[in-house]
Each structure stands twice: as structure tokens, then as C-alpha cells.
Design a protein around this motif. Structure first.
Motif, PDB file in Angstrom:
ATOM      1  N   GLY A   1      -4.298  -3.337 -32.301  1.00 15.40           N
ATOM      2  CA  GLY A   1      -5.081  -3.206 -31.380  1.00 15.40           C
ATOM      3  C   GLY A   1      -6.163  -2.453 -31.712  1.00 15.40           C
ATOM      4  O   GLY A   1      -7.518  -2.643 -31.161  1.00 15.40           O
ATOM      5  N   ASN A   2      -5.894  -1.315 -32.242  1.00 15.32           N
ATOM      6  CA  ASN A   2      -6.864  -0.056 -32.488  1.00 15.32           C
ATOM      7  C   ASN A   2      -7.489  -0.172 -34.052  1.00 15.32           C
ATOM      8  O   ASN A   2      -7.882   0.925 -34.443  1.00 15.32           O
ATOM      9  N   VAL A   3      -6.729  -1.070 -34.693  1.00 14.83           N
ATOM     10  CA  VAL A   3      -7.142  -0.993 -36.102  1.00 14.83           C
ATOM     11  C   VAL A   3      -8.488  -1.513 -36.477  1.00 14.83           C
ATOM     12  O   VAL A   3      -8.752  -2.704 -36.239  1.00 14.83           O
ATOM     13  N   GLU A   4      -9.334  -0.527 -36.946  1.00 12.50           N
ATOM     14  CA  GLU A   4     -10.767  -1.087 -37.463  1.00 12.50           C
ATOM     15  C   GLU A   4     -10.779  -1.593 -38.982  1.00 12.50           C
ATOM     16  O   GLU A   4     -11.777  -2.462 -39.222  1.00 12.50           O
ATOM     17  N   ARG A   5      -9.984  -1.115 -39.528  1.00 11.76           N
ATOM     18  CA  ARG A   5     -10.083  -1.583 -41.002  1.00 11.76           C
ATOM     19  C   ARG A   5      -8.780  -2.104 -41.641  1.00 11.76           C
ATOM     20  O   ARG A   5      -7.712  -1.234 -41.483  1.00 11.76           O
ATOM     21  N   ILE A   6      -8.509  -3.077 -42.215  1.00 13.59           N
ATOM     22  CA  ILE A   6      -7.512  -3.700 -43.119  1.00 13.59           C
ATOM     23  C   ILE A   6      -7.812  -3.638 -44.454  1.00 13.59           C
ATOM     24  O   ILE A   6      -8.753  -3.934 -44.858  1.00 13.59           O
ATOM     25  N   ILE A   7      -7.062  -2.832 -45.369  1.00 16.95           N
ATOM     26  CA  ILE A   7      -7.185  -2.813 -46.848  1.00 16.95           C
ATOM     27  C   ILE A   7      -5.816  -3.533 -47.505  1.00 16.95           C
ATOM     28  O   ILE A   7      -5.043  -3.094 -47.282  1.00 16.95           O
TER      29      ILE A   7
ATOM     30  N   ASP B   1      -1.694   1.337 -30.993  1.00 21.64           N
ATOM     31  CA  ASP B   1      -2.945   2.133 -30.923  1.00 21.64           C
ATOM     32  C   ASP B   1      -2.729   3.605 -31.794  1.00 21.64           C
ATOM     33  O   ASP B   1      -3.481   4.423 -31.361  1.00 21.64           O
ATOM     34  N   GLU B   2      -1.840   3.454 -32.742  1.00 23.25           N
ATOM     35  CA  GLU B   2      -1.722   4.777 -33.422  1.00 23.25           C
ATOM     36  C   GLU B   2      -2.539   5.159 -34.497  1.00 23.25           C
ATOM     37  O   GLU B   2      -2.901   6.304 -35.009  1.00 23.25           O
ATOM     38  N   VAL B   3      -2.838   4.201 -35.303  1.00 22.81           N
ATOM     39  CA  VAL B   3      -3.564   4.310 -36.408  1.00 22.81           C
ATOM     40  C   VAL B   3      -5.086   3.451 -36.453  1.00 22.81           C
ATOM     41  O   VAL B   3      -5.248   2.498 -35.686  1.00 22.81           O
ATOM     42  N   LYS B   4      -6.051   3.760 -37.093  1.00 25.72           N
ATOM     43  CA  LYS B   4      -7.290   3.206 -37.047  1.00 25.72           C
ATOM     44  C   LYS B   4      -7.507   2.363 -38.340  1.00 25.72           C
ATOM     45  O   LYS B   4      -8.322   1.461 -38.635  1.00 25.72           O
ATOM     46  N   GLN B   5      -6.791   2.440 -39.504  1.00 27.70           N
ATOM     47  CA  GLN B   5      -6.641   1.833 -40.651  1.00 27.70           C
ATOM     48  C   GLN B   5      -5.231   1.431 -41.261  1.00 27.70           C
ATOM     49  O   GLN B   5      -4.120   2.320 -40.902  1.00 27.70           O
ATOM     50  N   VAL B   6      -5.220   0.175 -41.817  1.00 28.78           N
ATOM     51  CA  VAL B   6      -3.802  -0.027 -42.310  1.00 28.78           C
ATOM     52  C   VAL B   6      -4.104  -0.399 -43.682  1.00 28.78           C
ATOM     53  O   VAL B   6      -5.058  -1.211 -44.120  1.00 28.78           O
TER      54      VAL B   6
ATOM     55  N   LYS C   1     -11.626  11.415 -42.868  1.00 24.98           N
ATOM     56  CA  LYS C   1     -10.781  11.667 -41.905  1.00 24.98           C
ATOM     57  C   LYS C   1      -9.942  10.285 -41.423  1.00 24.98           C
ATOM     58  O   LYS C   1     -10.022  10.267 -39.951  1.00 24.98           O
ATOM     59  N   PRO C   2      -9.479   9.798 -42.306  1.00 27.05           N
ATOM     60  CA  PRO C   2      -8.783   8.596 -41.732  1.00 27.05           C
ATOM     61  C   PRO C   2      -7.524   9.011 -40.994  1.00 27.05           C
ATOM     62  O   PRO C   2      -6.753   9.913 -41.380  1.00 27.05           O
ATOM     63  N   HIS C   3      -6.893   8.051 -40.334  1.00 25.43           N
ATOM     64  CA  HIS C   3      -5.650   8.046 -39.607  1.00 25.43           C
ATOM     65  C   HIS C   3      -5.140   6.557 -40.095  1.00 25.43           C
ATOM     66  O   HIS C   3      -5.337   5.723 -39.188  1.00 25.43           O
TER      67      HIS C   3
END
Length: 239
Positions: A114-120, A87-92, A21-23
Motif C-alpha cells: 500500500g505504501n510502496v512507491e517503487r519496486i525494483i 505501510d512499513e517500507v516505501k521501496q521493495v 534516504k530509502p526505507h
């Protein structure tokens, strides 16, 4: 809906590091193959496909439409993380470009993280620059992988936001802290190739009319590290 979307192994491996369920935002999405693939296998996924060039942007819109994913994927034209709201997405995901460009995209769009928990990140060259940026901005490298595809080696670097800063050495920046602990065949093959390139560059520098002592010293140090990790393969084969 087309459930048979075919994407490269490289993109499949990148997709594997997204949670359920990624955003997420896929920056430099090209044909939007990655967002479409993810949203086809996870009907709770949401994605932004960002493109700075109009041609790929239109191709991305076409791919999304062909797979009937307009409600799940928003294709946007813009430069880097400018396509993302605060703060629109949680992963980039930023894949398929040079390390310095990935670093620049992250730096220029730092206010969107600010809201990004994971960067790939999947840099084609100079993964060290990406690792250093992540390290200096509160992201810990938690997973890494090297894959070979069509004669090229690709490094995938996965980093999560952490409260306690990670401490890495210059050697870990260069090779990857996780990769150094789990040396695969692809790892050794990549660094044999890099060793040959470095030998050639250093030979050219030594013959140059203007000495580049500082850079030559740095390359000499890096070459020593490469020889050390390649020696590990010889020990593994002997054991």
C-alpha cells in the motif's frame, strides 16, 4: 564500520535505483550485502533484509553485525513480503530469482504494498511475467537495464506506482518498453542467446509425438519479434 564492503556489479546497479534516504525491504536478501552496501553509503537509509531459509538468514545477521549496522537494518526470517508490516517500507527489492517466483511473492504480499512507491525487480528468467504483474497492479515501468556478469544476462526492472495505467503491448512485455528504446550491446547479446534457445526448443517440439500447436504458434511469434530486434542491430551497424 567497514566502508569497503564489496558487492557485485549487479547489486550495485540495483542499489543505484534506490532514492536517497530509502526505507526499503530486500526480499531474499541472502547475505544482506545489498542492504549493507546501501546503508554504508547513505547513513539515512533504513532496510529490512528478509530471508525464508535459516542459513542465509543467519549469514545476513552476521553481515549486518560485522558492519555495525544493527540500528539501520532489521534482518527477519519469513516467507516473501510476510516479513514486512503494513505501510512499513516505501521501496521493495526482489532480486536474483525467477520471474514467476517474483510474481508470486508480489501477489501473495500485495496487502503489504500500500505504501510502496517503487519496486525494483531483477528476475533471472521470465522478466515478462514480472512486467505483466506490475502493469496489472498500477506500477509503471520507468527504468530498465540489462547487464552481463559472469556469462549471465540480468534484467533490472524498476517500476513506480502511478495513478494513470501504463499501456504496454505483448512485445513490450517481452523485451521491456524502456529497453526497446535503448538497445545496448548487452540487450542484443541476450536476445541472440534467447534466439538460439528458442530455435532448439521449437525443433524439439516439432519432433514430439504429441503436437503442441498453440505453444508452437506463440514461440513462432516470439521468434519473429526476436529476429526483428536483432535486425535493428544490423541496421545500426550499417549506418
Amino acid at each position: 564500520m567497514n566502508q569497503q564492503l564489496s558487492i557485485s556489479n549487479r547489486l550495485q546497479r540495483i542499489a543505484a535505483y534506490l532514492p536517497r534516504k530509502p526505507h526499503f525491504a530486500d526480499i531474499g536478501s541472502d547475505h544482506a550485502y545489498l542492504p549493507c552496501y546501501v546503508c554504508l553509503i547513505d547513513d539515512k537509509a533504513k532496510a529490512i533484509a528478509g530471508e525464508v531459509v535459516e542459513g542465509p538468514f543467519l549469514s545476513a545477521k552476521s553481515t549486518v553485525k560485522a558492519n555495525q549496522l544493527e540500528s539501520a537494518i532489521d534482518v527477519r526470517l519469513g516467507d516473501g513480503l510476510a516479513v514486512v508490516h503494513h505501510d512499513e517500507v516505501k521501496q521493495v527489492v526482489i532480486a536474483g530469482m525467477g520471474g514467476p517466483l517474483i510474481k508470486s511473492i508480489l501477489e501473495n504480499g500485495i496487502d503489504k504494498l500500500g505504501n510502496v512507491e517503487r519496486i525494483i525487480a531483477q528476475p533471472n528468467v521470465d522478466a515478462k511475467a514480472v512486467r505483466k504483474w506490475l502493469h496489472n497492479h498500477g506500477y509503471e515501468i520507468v527504468k530498465e537495464e540489462i547487464i552481463e556478469e559472469n556469462g549471465h544476462f540480468y534484467e533490472i526492472v524498476v517500476a513506480d506506482k502511478m495513478d494513470i495505467p501504463q499501456k504496454l503491448t505483448e512485445k513490450e512485455f517481452m523485451f521491456g518498453p524502456i529497453l526497446l528504446l535503448n538497445k545496448t550491446t548487452a540487450f542484443y547479446e541476450k536476445w541472440k542467446t534467447e534466439q538460439d534457445k528458442l530455435y532448439y526448443v521449437m525443433k524439439q517440439m516439432e519432433q514430439a509425438s504429441v503436437p503442441q500447436t498453440e505453444k508452437l504458434d506463440r514461440f513462432t511469434n516470439e521468434l519473429t519479434w526476436i529476429e526483428e530486434v536483432l535486425h535493428d542491430e544490423e541496421r545500426d551497424n550499417e549506418s
